[in-house]
Motif scaffolding. Sequence first.
Motif: not given
Lengths: 190, 174
Positions: B48-49, B51-55
Motif C-alpha cells: 500500500g505504501i 502504491f500510495g507513493i506511485v499514486f
Amino acid sequence: MQELLMFLSQPWPWYVAGPLIGLTVPILLFIGNKSFGISSSLRHICAACMPAKLPFFNYDWKKEVWNLFFVAGIFVGAIIATFLLSNPNPITVAPALQAELAQYGISNYTNLLPLDLFNWQSLLTLRGFILTVVGGFLVGFGTRYAGGCTSGHAIMGLSTLQIPSLIATICFMVGGFIAANFLLPFILSF
Amino acid sequence: MQQQQTFAAHSTTEADIDTDIRLLDSVCVNESHLTHPWWHNLKYSLIGIAFGIVFVKAEIVSWFRIQEMFRLQSFHMYGVIGSAVVVGMLSVALIKMFRLKTIYGEPITLHPKTFNKGQIFGGLLFGIGWAFTGACPGPLFAQIGAGATVVLITLLSAIAGTWVYGYLRDKLPH
C-alpha cells in the motif's frame, strides 16, 4: 543520494507508474491469494462500524482486514511522497483546462487538487458541497452497486479478461465524460 | 440449502454462508484458508505504501489529471491505466500458464464475475463521482495523505454511500 531524491521528486511518467500499478495484481496474488480491489475497503468499514443487521454487511470483515491494512498503507505512502519527495514546482495542467478553470476563478495549482474548490470553507458553498459530499457519496454508492472500482474492475477485472468488468469500465468512462463535460461547467459556475 | 451445496469445497457451514455473502461481489473474496497472526497483514501495508507513493508521484490522484482524462486533453491517465492492464494481463496469463502458487504454497485462484445491471447503473454513477471528486476509492486515502484534509469528508460520504447501497440493495435493479 541527493541526485536520486531530485530525480524521484519530479512527476513520474505514465510508463513508470502504469506497469508498477499493474504489478500489484500478481504481487497480491503471490503474497496471499488476494484479488486486487480497493472499494471493498469501504464496505469492510461499514461492516465493522455499523452493520445495522443488513445482510450486505453481515460477514466476518476481520477475514478481509488485509484490505484495510492496504488502504492504510496508501495513506502513509501519500504522506511520504508529499513531504519527503515533494515536487517543488506547480502542477502542470493542459492549457485548455487552465483556460476553462480560470473562468470559474480556479487558479491555485500548488496541490494535486484545486484548493480553491477543495477546502473546509468551500464545503459550505454549493459547488464545494456538490463536489466533495455528493461526489463522495456517488463514489461509494456507485462502486458498490457496480461491484468494484477502477482497481477491481478496470485493472483486476480486465487483467482476468472479464466481460462484466469491461462493461463496468466503459460505464465509468461514460459517466465521467458526461459529468466533466456537461455537469461540471454548470456546477462550477455557482 | 441449494446455494450452500454450491460451496461444498468449504468445510464448515459458517464459512459457506460467509463466502456466499462475500461472493455477491467477487472483488471481496479472501480465498486463503490459512490463518496467520495479525502482523502478517503488514505486508499489505508495505504494498500500500509503495502504491500510495506511485499514486502521488505520478499524479494519478490529481483532480486536474482526471479532468484532462475526461476532456481528452492528456494521454497520461490512459497511459497509466492501459499499461497497468497490459502488465496485469500478462502476469495473470503467466500465473495460469505455469499454475503458479502463493508464497505459502496455495494454488492461486481467480474469481469470475457475473454480469448484472448494477455494473451499468453503478458504473455510470461512480463515473460521475470520479469526475466530481477527481478520485476513485484508493486515491481518496491518498489525497488526504497528500494534505487535502477536507477529502476526509469525501471519504466519510463515500462510506455513507456504500452503507446506503447496502440498505437499498434489495430494492435496486440488478
